[in-house]
Design a protein around this motif. Structure first.
Motif, short mmCIF file in Angstrom:
data_model
loop_
_atom_site.label_atom_id
_atom_site.label_comp_id
_atom_site.label_asym_id
_atom_site.label_seq_id
_atom_site.Cartn_x
_atom_site.Cartn_y
_atom_site.Cartn_z
N ALA A 72 -29.53 32.45 -17.60
CA ALA A 72 -29.05 31.21 -18.21
C ALA A 72 -28.66 30.20 -17.13
N VAL A 73 -28.00 30.68 -16.06
CA VAL A 73 -27.60 29.76 -15.00
C VAL A 73 -28.84 29.12 -14.37
N VAL A 76 -30.28 26.52 -16.75
CA VAL A 76 -29.54 25.26 -16.81
C VAL A 76 -29.78 24.43 -15.55
N THR A 77 -29.81 25.12 -14.39
CA THR A 77 -30.09 24.40 -13.14
C THR A 77 -31.46 23.74 -13.20
N LEU A 79 -33.01 22.85 -15.82
CA LEU A 79 -32.96 21.75 -16.79
C LEU A 79 -32.49 20.47 -16.09
N ILE A 80 -31.42 20.59 -15.30
CA ILE A 80 -30.92 19.41 -14.59
C ILE A 80 -32.00 18.88 -13.65
N VAL A 82 -35.23 19.17 -13.94
CA VAL A 82 -36.32 18.54 -14.68
C VAL A 82 -35.89 17.16 -15.18
N VAL A 83 -34.64 17.04 -15.62
CA VAL A 83 -34.18 15.72 -16.06
C VAL A 83 -34.23 14.73 -14.91
N ILE A 84 -33.82 15.17 -13.71
CA ILE A 84 -33.88 14.27 -12.55
C ILE A 84 -35.33 13.91 -12.26
N PHE B 21 -21.53 25.60 -18.40
CA PHE B 21 -22.83 24.91 -18.49
C PHE B 21 -22.62 23.45 -18.88
N MET B 24 -21.60 21.68 -15.92
CA MET B 24 -22.72 21.44 -15.01
C MET B 24 -23.52 20.23 -15.46
N LEU B 25 -23.75 20.13 -16.76
CA LEU B 25 -24.52 19.00 -17.28
C LEU B 25 -23.74 17.70 -17.12
N VAL B 32 -27.93 12.58 -11.50
CA VAL B 32 -29.09 11.73 -11.82
C VAL B 32 -28.82 10.31 -11.33
N PHE C 302 -37.03 16.50 -23.67
CA PHE C 302 -37.71 15.75 -22.60
C PHE C 302 -38.50 14.55 -23.11
N TRP C 304 -37.01 11.62 -24.29
CA TRP C 304 -36.10 10.51 -24.56
C TRP C 304 -36.73 9.14 -24.28
#
Lengths: 94, 200, 537
Positions: A72-73, A76-77, A79-80, A82-84, B21, B24-25, B32, C302, C304
């Motif tokens: 999970a960690v 989540v990492t 995910l961040i 990919v968003v960036i 979590f 973290m987000l 970002v 993904f 948005w």
């Protein structure tokens, strides 16, 4: 067993990890004082990632927990990250 | 009114991780913003970052790393039924957290004395890149300091529970959770430190 | 605290605890009572939001000023959006039906952290109070729309801070509910209930909870940045300080698009339950349903950027977001196909909840298809910021989630209250609601296509006919809504006593009395079969 006694980690393990973390910190300070261009960023972030993995695995006991937590960690990492990356798809190509 | 009390340590630890979590987000969103603005203002970020004191940053990093170690060791102490040592280690953690805050206070103070703070006319004159850099700097380190304060309160609360023997070698998941929170605060600093102080 | 209860014990509604009257509700940590607390808060706010909508539609009955001027109209659609999105639709299904039914459907006695659950409700109320304060404090209500777009959100003189902070607090409440559900599902399933024996409503709540947990912090931090920008003048999004307003939009939609999936996924879960029960047949493609719900949650994170197609993003970002948007349609379509296939050769029992489910599928498909039109880049340039968009998201958010909410209400009402409702009036309400809905939002597709922009209190004479029809639709919709609510409340008093399984459902909540006893199950159920075992029927 739901509340089974956890693995007891010896004090010295923590002290070794602490020594490693301090060495890594000083290394990243030293390296970034030398001008290496874009490589500086990469090295500093790599060392930060390395330090985090130690904190996560030893201090936060991920090494001794169910694999689900580590997965999970990591997710989540990612995910961040990919968003960036997706946000940068806009800025890099604008 | 609840159903019968039934203790499940793994559930409570899972809950704590899930909460981490979200933290973290929360900082992820700020990373970002940092990435985008650094990409758009490389030169200004470079120059502004050189003004921060690497020395204070390094000291604070080491302070947090040591405090993380002591709180982790306090779990071992509790497991080995050494209540006194556990309390001592937690005490050190709290003192180190306060030391971190004190350092931060003087660091911020020195910026503000130089008229560098969000919305200051001096900062606005220096250009967009500097405004963004210091805006992010104050916001991210400020939010981080707020987390340190919350963490200290949390840990203090745990210490009082240990004193009253509410937490012992058979039931220490709360101590573990406060430790997890503290380590997360440490983790965030591990990234803030190079991003603001080192990458010049 | 309580010893094991005998079968036939009074239900949770009659339980006498430490507190009496109102306090036995607002201090209760029983997931069922908390669910009802949410139900009443949400219904009250829904009534406010719907009334605001009704008034806005009345303003649009004729060009020019009818009952309100531009500034009042701006304040109305802002409050309508904030209330409906943050306080009604996002918590709607998870906080009401999720709280009430999730533990029962997985065979647990409560959620994992009952006190945290009550705390979430308090946070919710705090957020709502902050939003209400923003209406009456300072120099006038907020007028930015629910999106709080920068840089206007820190330039306007409207009272932004309480509203923005209220949205932040509501987000936090949603995060904690999600966290609670995740731990509940991971740790508290009844013996024998493996992941693939879990009913689809809990599955959809599971996927939703991950989105709540991982997307909401992004808007939390974004709103905090807006607060900081307004109070401390930190230049995050203000172009005059070097910030990029588009970055605000990126961050805002990184949450707010997944938020649409927070709204629609539990709706899909509830519809799946209703359709199986009234078809008396196992759901078609159970595993596909599970995978598609997870896939929607994942890919939905993904996409948005499709809210920003005309804002000046790079071409690369445009193509990527458009492609990803089309991908989300696939799992959504899988669900529609599976619902239809479930009905095929089923033994269909035409009851009110089933009608709601059919209506849901109909409006959801229109909403989904119009979403594809908006997801294609060229069409979007033409349709962006027109009434077409408003029609599209009302078909999804109101048509999808709203219909599923009322469907779920009619489906689980006997379980929750222990009373049956009057089916005739329920059906009349539904028919009016449906006709009103289509008449209200249908013409807006056409108006938007013809170029009528959204968020304007005035319009050109050429749009008059469509607006008249639309406004009349709002009256029909509102009266349908009134009939539905009055009918349900009347049934609380006069309704017949509900049996434990009035519809022939197979999931666990139908195995216990209606209303359920305080501890849900007298003995922990052991699950041996899949969730929808209709083989014997």
């Amino acid at each position: 067993m739901e509340n089974e006694t956890n693995h007891i980690i010896p004090y010295r393990t923590y002290l070794y990890v602490l020594a490693g973390l301090i060495v890594a910190t000083l290394t990243s300070v030293a390296v970034t004082q030398i001008s290496l261009g874009t490589l500086t960023v990469a090295i500093a972030l790599f060392i930060a990632a390395l330090k985090s993995s130690f904190v996560l695995r030893i201090f936060m006991h991920l090494k001794y927990e169910n694999r689900m937590f580590s997965a999970a960690v990591i997710a989540v990492t990612m995910l961040i990250a990919v968003v960036i990356i997706i946000t940068l798809l806009d800025y890099l190509f604008r | 009114m609840t159903a019968e009390i039934h203790r499940d340590d793994l559930a409570s630890k899972t809950g704590m991780w899930l909460f981490l979590f979200t933290e973290m987000l929360l900082f992820g969103g700020l990373f970002v913003v940092y990435t985008v603005y650094r990409y758009r203002n490389p030169q200004a970020f470079h120059l502004a970052a050189e003004e921060l004191s690497v020395f204070i940053g390094t000291i604070n990093t080491i302070i947090l790393l040591v405090s993380s170690t002591t709180i982790a060791m306090s779990i071992t102490a509790i497991q080995k039924k050494n209540k006194k040592l556990a309390l001592m280690l937690i005490g050190i953690t709290i003192l180190l957290g306060l030391a971190f805050l004190a350092n931060k206070y003087f660091e911020w103070g020195s910026h503000i004395r130089e008229h560098i703070y969000p919305g200051s006319p001096v900062l606005t004159l220096r250009g967009h890149g500097d405004v963004l850099f210091y805006g992010l700097y104050f916001f991210m380190t400020g939010l981080h300091a707020l987390h340190i304060i919350i963490g200290l309160v949390f840990i203090g609360f745990i210490a009082s529970k240990i004193m009253r023997n509410k937490i012992d070698s058979g039931n220490y998941v709360l101590l573990e959770n406060s430790g997890l929170y503290w380590h997360l605060v440490d983790l965030i600093w591990i990234f803030l430190f190079p991003l603001f102080y080192l990458i010049t | 605290m309580n010893t094991q209860k005998e079968f036939g014990e009074p239900g949770y509604l009659d339980y006498k605890g430490r507190y009496k009257g109102l306090f036995s509700w607002i201090f209760s940590t029983d997931h069922k009572r908390i669910g009802l607390l949410y139900l009443f808060s949400i219904l009250s706010l829904f009534a406010i939001g719907a009334t605001l909508g009704l008034l806005m539609k009345f303003e649009l009955i004729a060009p020019g000023k009818t009952i309100m001027g531009p500034q009042a109209y701006n304040a109305f659609f802002t409050l309508h959006g904030i209330v409906m999105i943050f306080a009604v639709v996002i918590p709607g299904l998870p906080a009401v039906f999720g709280n009430f039914l999730l533990p029962i459907m997985i065979g647990a006695k409560d959620v994992a952290f009952p006190k945290l659950n009550l705390f979430s409700w308090y946070l919710y109320v705090t957020g709502v109070v902050l939003v209400i304060i923003s209406q009456f404090a300072g120099d006038g209500p907020p007028d930015t729309g629910w999106t709080f777009y920068a840089p206007y959100s820190f330039r306007t003189t409207g009272t932004m801070l309480p509203a923005v902070f209220g949205a932040f607090v509501l987000g936090f409440s949603s995060i904690l509910t999600g966290l609670n559900f995740l731990v509940t599902i991971h740790r508290m399933r009844a013996p024998g209930m493996t992941w693939l024996k879990m009913p689809l409503f809990p599955w959809s709540l599971y996927a939703t909870a991950w989105v709540q947990l991982l997307a909401t912090p992004i808007i939390g931090i974004t709103l905090l940045m807006v607060v900081a920008e307004r109070t401390l003048h930190i230049g995050f999004f203000d172009p005059s300080l070097g910030g990029d307003p588009l970055l605000y939009q990126h961050l805002f939609w990184t949450y707010s698009h997944p938020a649409v999936y927070i709204m629609i996924l539990p709706a899909m879960g509830a519809i799946s339950e209703i359709i199986t029960t009234f078809s008396h047949k196992t759901i078609f493609g159970y595993k596909f349903m599970v995978v598609s719900v997870l896939a929607i949650a994942f890919v939905g994170y993904f996409v948005w950027g499709h809210h920003m197609f005309t804002s000046g993003m790079s071409g690369t970002a445009l193509y990527t977001f458009s492609l990803l948007t089309f991908l989300v349609a696939i799992p959504s379509a899988i669900k529609v196909f599976n619902w239809i296939s479930t009905m095929h050769k089923g033994s269909i029992d035409l009851q009110t909840p089933f009608y709601w489910a059919i209506a849901f599928i109909f409006v959801f498909m229109i909403g989904g298809f119009s979403g594809l039109i908006l997801g294609s880049l060229a069409a979007n340039v033409h349709l962006h910021n027109t009434n077409f968009v408003v029609a599209h998201f009302h078909f999804i958010v109101f048509g999808g989630t709203g219909f599923a909410f009322f469907g779920a209400m009619h489906y689980w009402f006997p379980k929750i209250t222990g009373k049956m409702y009057d089916k005739t009036w329920a059906n009349i309400g539904l028919i009016l609601f449906f006709i009103g809905f289509i008449t209200l939002y249908g013409p807006m597709f056409y108006l938007g296509f013809k170029g009528m922009p959204r968020r304007y209190f005035d319009y050109d004479e050429v749009f008059h006919a469509g607006n008249i029809i639309s406004t009349m639709g709002s009256w029909v919709l509102y009266s349908g809504l009134a009939i539905i609510i009055i009918n349900l409340f009347a049934s609380l008093k006069g309704g017949a006593k509900a049996p434990s399984d009035p519809w022939g459902g197979k999931t666990l909540e139908w195995t216990i009395p209606s209303p359920p006893p305080v501890e849900n199950f007298t003995e922990t159920p052991v699950v041996t079969k899949g969730p929808y075992d209709y083989k014997q029927v």
